[in-house]
Design a protein around this motif. Structure first.
Motif, PDB file in Angstrom:
ATOM      1  N   UNK A   1       0.834  -1.210   0.000  1.00  0.00           N
ATOM      2  CA  UNK A   1       0.000   0.000   0.000  1.00  0.00           C
ATOM      3  C   UNK A   1       0.866   1.256   0.000  1.00  0.00           C
ATOM      4  N   UNK A   2       1.947   1.246   0.794  1.00  0.00           N
ATOM      5  CA  UNK A   2       2.843   2.404   0.841  1.00  0.00           C
ATOM      6  C   UNK A   2       3.486   2.648  -0.514  1.00  0.00           C
ATOM      7  N   UNK A   3       3.777   1.564  -1.242  1.00  0.00           N
ATOM      8  CA  UNK A   3       4.341   1.712  -2.593  1.00  0.00           C
ATOM      9  C   UNK A   3       3.276   2.164  -3.584  1.00  0.00           C
ATOM     10  N   UNK A   4       2.082   1.606  -3.458  1.00  0.00           N
ATOM     11  CA  UNK A   4       1.025   1.856  -4.444  1.00  0.00           C
ATOM     12  C   UNK A   4       0.457   3.266  -4.339  1.00  0.00           C
ATOM     13  N   UNK A   5       0.362   3.789  -3.104  1.00  0.00           N
ATOM     14  CA  UNK A   5      -0.196   5.134  -2.892  1.00  0.00           C
ATOM     15  C   UNK A   5       0.856   5.986  -2.181  1.00  0.00           C
ATOM     16  N   UNK A   6       1.908   6.397  -2.872  1.00  0.00           N
ATOM     17  CA  UNK A   6       3.043   7.054  -2.206  1.00  0.00           C
ATOM     18  C   UNK A   6       2.730   8.411  -1.611  1.00  0.00           C
ATOM     19  N   UNK A   7       1.645   9.057  -2.041  1.00  0.00           N
ATOM     20  CA  UNK A   7       1.320  10.386  -1.517  1.00  0.00           C
ATOM     21  C   UNK A   7       0.202  10.355  -0.481  1.00  0.00           C
ATOM     22  N   UNK A   8      -0.308   9.177  -0.173  1.00  0.00           N
ATOM     23  CA  UNK A   8      -1.406   9.070   0.807  1.00  0.00           C
ATOM     24  C   UNK A   8      -1.260   7.770   1.587  1.00  0.00           C
ATOM     25  N   UNK A   9      -0.083   7.550   2.133  1.00  0.00           N
ATOM     26  CA  UNK A   9       0.212   6.272   2.800  1.00  0.00           C
ATOM     27  C   UNK A   9      -0.685   6.062   4.011  1.00  0.00           C
ATOM     28  N   UNK A  10      -0.710   7.029   4.935  1.00  0.00           N
ATOM     29  CA  UNK A  10      -1.481   6.857   6.179  1.00  0.00           C
ATOM     30  C   UNK A  10      -2.972   6.750   5.883  1.00  0.00           C
ATOM     31  N   UNK A  11      -3.478   7.627   5.013  1.00  0.00           N
ATOM     32  CA  UNK A  11      -4.913   7.619   4.707  1.00  0.00           C
ATOM     33  C   UNK A  11      -5.337   6.290   4.086  1.00  0.00           C
TER      34      UNK A  11
ATOM     35  N   UNK B   1      -3.804   3.332   4.372  1.00  0.00           N
ATOM     36  CA  UNK B   1      -3.711   2.252   5.362  1.00  0.00           C
ATOM     37  C   UNK B   1      -4.936   2.250   6.270  1.00  0.00           C
ATOM     38  N   UNK B   2      -5.348   3.433   6.713  1.00  0.00           N
ATOM     39  CA  UNK B   2      -6.520   3.505   7.584  1.00  0.00           C
ATOM     40  C   UNK B   2      -7.762   2.999   6.866  1.00  0.00           C
ATOM     41  N   UNK B   3      -7.894   3.366   5.603  1.00  0.00           N
ATOM     42  CA  UNK B   3      -9.081   2.951   4.837  1.00  0.00           C
ATOM     43  C   UNK B   3      -9.092   1.440   4.635  1.00  0.00           C
ATOM     44  N   UNK B   4      -7.955   0.873   4.258  1.00  0.00           N
ATOM     45  CA  UNK B   4      -7.898  -0.568   4.010  1.00  0.00           C
ATOM     46  C   UNK B   4      -7.959  -1.357   5.314  1.00  0.00           C
ATOM     47  N   UNK B   5      -7.359  -0.829   6.380  1.00  0.00           N
ATOM     48  CA  UNK B   5      -7.357  -1.531   7.666  1.00  0.00           C
ATOM     49  C   UNK B   5      -8.773  -1.819   8.155  1.00  0.00           C
ATOM     50  N   UNK B   6      -9.696  -0.921   7.902  1.00  0.00           N
ATOM     51  CA  UNK B   6     -11.084  -1.128   8.331  1.00  0.00           C
ATOM     52  C   UNK B   6     -11.635  -2.427   7.728  1.00  0.00           C
ATOM     53  N   UNK B   7     -11.396  -2.640   6.446  1.00  0.00           N
ATOM     54  CA  UNK B   7     -11.912  -3.838   5.782  1.00  0.00           C
ATOM     55  C   UNK B   7     -11.115  -5.078   6.185  1.00  0.00           C
ATOM     56  N   UNK B   8      -9.815  -4.923   6.431  1.00  0.00           N
ATOM     57  CA  UNK B   8      -8.995  -6.049   6.840  1.00  0.00           C
ATOM     58  C   UNK B   8      -9.407  -6.532   8.228  1.00  0.00           C
ATOM     59  N   UNK B   9      -9.707  -5.582   9.143  1.00  0.00           N
ATOM     60  CA  UNK B   9     -10.172  -5.975  10.481  1.00  0.00           C
ATOM     61  C   UNK B   9     -11.484  -6.743  10.395  1.00  0.00           C
ATOM     62  N   UNK B  10     -12.393  -6.280   9.569  1.00  0.00           N
ATOM     63  CA  UNK B  10     -13.672  -6.970   9.415  1.00  0.00           C
ATOM     64  C   UNK B  10     -13.467  -8.353   8.796  1.00  0.00           C
ATOM     65  N   UNK B  11     -12.545  -8.447   7.840  1.00  0.00           N
ATOM     66  CA  UNK B  11     -12.265  -9.741   7.214  1.00  0.00           C
ATOM     67  C   UNK B  11     -11.730 -10.732   8.237  1.00  0.00           C
ATOM     68  N   UNK B  12     -10.853 -10.257   9.114  1.00  0.00           N
ATOM     69  CA  UNK B  12     -10.285 -11.132  10.147  1.00  0.00           C
ATOM     70  C   UNK B  12     -11.374 -11.599  11.109  1.00  0.00           C
TER      71      UNK B  12
END
Length: 620
Positions: A288-298, A300-311
């Motif tokens: 994610x940090x490589x794919x979105x180099x200008x919005x790393x934190x934003x 990660x936060x957006x994807x983390x929400x779905x990853x937590x639900x998936x887990x």
């Protein structure tokens, strides 16, 4: 390179719906925008460009970088060839580049040309300034290869992951069921700033037997599936809950997992699908940090929400997608459910009834059996082997809902592996006999208070009158067999029921009624909001001087922009004999009704009457 003049002309030519869509994707301040030149300048303002660039993925940024290096417009094939020569974009297909060009054009970040595009000066300049902001330089966008993807799990690791995922999936279904039951009993307050009020979060955490941090995840999963919603500031179950609660465990998980999948934004779904057989832990963060180099934190936060639900849902276990999780992303919820239920524990439809009035389930109860049992017994502990307990209040609750002594006994005899113990028979008979000793109805017109509590058992009524747990009802004795309260009938009824008194409710005529404690969040259409983008488009159209390119005001703004930018343009001039002649001109000034500029083709200075100028276009 391409300038404001070309963008203004393009904006003017766009259909209204496309122009409004652009303005929704890239909102601008409406103040100070009176024509398409103002709008073009607002869209190419450095801060506006930065806001549009920041959330872009590396392929789109790399495409802009390639166009910024090129001299003039490039075809899609040419862009693809250039991208293919760099580590970050090696292997990019023509179809992917064409889709990227279309997406960037829709954001007004590049200028479409014949089967290709050209860069805007402002966008190229902003990318060039990125190193000063701590962001990658344009060359780095092309030359930084993606992080390596970890190896897939071994067969043994995959088997262990699948068993853990199935366990979590089963627990998630039970957790959502318990959450909805608790919301139906008492809604959970949503704060105005977002999130649950602390008391509600703690109560739900206790009901689900989980940490408070898990409650928002469960609530989000339920909301995505349309099973919970906010009404009047409270989280409540929806009407869809009744059918869902009586579905099989497999069908309930399919609904939850399918809703999670449907809720994934397009870019997140593509990203996770591409890694459906790879870990989602630190390697995903690095990608994610490589794919979105200008919005790393934003990002990660957006994807983390779905990853937590998936887990939590069992789509992943230890951030590794199992076979069911991979199939969910690759083939959909039906295929995933078939793979998941293989690992579910077997459900049972019979229980052990104990002499101490407890009920022990030897395994996960079938949903229909559990739903019926919970109408007459209280849940004490939930696990693969859950425990329930009968009480006078729980039996009274069942009778209020329409059960009889015979129907309760028949149901328990059918599901019991140990028969119906004598103490339970006595409890049922006593509870049914006592049922209705306390009656509550609305007070009539002119009566003191809003609800009346009656009982022929004066001793029982006296106990109610002095019960400290009911002090909030402000019960006052009207006579030996009557109490009154200033609260409505249903409030008084449920307070007495919770305090375990044998209470029933009556209507004004004395007929028995069953108050419904369970509130439902009605699904309503979203409130209409102002479409400011469409309003701005309408205002610009009404202010536009003419549909033809010969509109004097439009020509004046074009010429003024060309003079200020020292931009070479093609000027169309009407000759005395009626011919239209094109001059490749760099305008240098306007005044006295004349246009002055240098003819780049003839390398001479020309002065042209403005009245003869019929059109102007960019050479980009």
């Amino acid at each position: 390179m391409t300038t404001t003049l070309a963008l203004a002309a393009r904006l003017r030519a766009l259909p209204d719906d496309e122009l409004a869509a652009l303005l929704r994707a890239r909102p601008v301040r409406r103040a100070g925008i009176s024509d398409f030149f103002d709008l073009a300048e607002a869209l190419l303002d450095p801060e506006s460009v930065q806001r549009a660039l920041a959330p872009l993925d590396r392929l789109r940024l790399a495409t802009l970088a390639v166009l910024g290096e090129a001299d003039g417009a490039q075809t899609v094939e040419g862009i693809t060839t250039r991208l293919g020569g760099h580590p970050a974009t090696a292997g990019t297909t023509t179809e992917a580049v064409r889709a990227t060009v279309d997406a960037l054009a829709a954001l007004a970040l590049l200028h479409p040309a014949d089967d290709g595009a050209a860069a805007y000066d402002a966008v190229t300049a902003r990318l060039a300034a990125w190193p000063a902001l701590g962001l990658p330089r344009p060359a780095a966008l092309l030359d930084t290869a993606p992080p390596a993807v970890p190896e897939p799990l071994t067969p043994a690791e995959l088997a262990a992951s699948e068993r853990l995922a199935a366990e979590r999936a089963f627990e998630a279904v039970a957790g959502v069921s318990e959450l909805l039951t608790e919301l139906g009993r008492e809604g959970a307050r949503e704060l105005q700033k977002g999130g649950l009020a602390l008391p509600a979060a703690k109560r739900l955490a206790d009901a689900l037997a989980v940490d408070a941090a898990v409650v928002p995840v469960a609530l989000s999963v339920a909301a995505r599936a349309g099973l919970a919603a906010v009404a009047d500031g409270l989280w409540l179950p929806t009407a869809a809950v009744a059918a869902w609660q009586h579905s099989t465990t497999a069908d309930r998980w399919r609904d939850l997992a399918g809703a999670w999948l449907a809720g994934l934004p397009g870019d997140v779904r593509a990203l996770l699908t591409a890694r459906s057989r790879s870990p989602w832990g630190e390697s995903l963060r690095a990608h994610l940090a490589w794919l979105y180099p200008a919005a790393v934190d934003e990002t990660e936060q957006r994807v983390d929400q779905y990853v937590r639900e998936a887990e939590w849902l069992g789509v992943t276990a230890g951030r590794f997608p199992g076979d069911a999780g991979a199939l969910l992303l690759e083939a959909g919820p039906a295929a995933a459910t078939v793979a998941m239920v293989v690992h579910f524990p077997a459900e049972v439809s019979q229980v052990y009834l104990q002499h101490d009035l407890s009920v022990i389930s030897p395994g996960p109860l079938a949903p229909d059996v559990e739903a019926r049992l919970r109408t007459m017994a209280d849940l004490e502990s939930r696990a693969l082997a859950s425990t329930f307990r009968f009480s006078a209040a729980s039996i009274d609750r069942a009778v209020t809902a329409g059960e009889t002594a015979a129907s309760i006994h028949d149901f328990l005899a059918a599901v019991s592996l140990t028969g119906v113990p004598q103490p339970l028979d006595y409890l049922i008979a006593d509870a049914v006999e006592r049922h209705g000793r306390v009656r509550v109805r609305d007070a009539g017109p002119g009566a003191e208070g809003q609800a009346v509590v009656r009982s022929d058992d004066a001793t029982l009524l006296g106990t109610i009158a002095v019960d400290q747990s009911l002090s909030s009802l402000r019960l006052l004795r009207a006579d030996e067999r009557t109490l009154v309260s200033r609260f409505p009938r249903d409030v008084v009824y449920w307070a007495l029921s919770d305090a375990r008194y044998p209470v029933v409710a009556e209507d004004a005529s004395g007929a028995l009624v069953t108050p419904q404690r369970r509130r439902i969040a009605e699904r309503t259409a979203a409130a209409a909001t102002r479409d400011t983008a469409a309003e701005l488009v309408a205002r610009l159209r009404s202010a536009d001087p003419a549909e033809e390119d010969t509109g004097e005001q439009w020509l004046a703004r074009q010429l003024d922009q060309a003079v200020r930018a020292r931009q070479t343009v093609v000027v169309q001039v009407a000759m005395p004999d009626g011919r239209l002649v094109d001059y490749l001109l760099e305008p240098t000034g306007i005044g006295g009704g004349r246009l002055r500029g240098r003819d780049r083709a003839a390398d001479i200075e020309r002065t042209l009457p403005l009245s003869s100028v019929k059109g102007l276009r960019s050479v980009d």
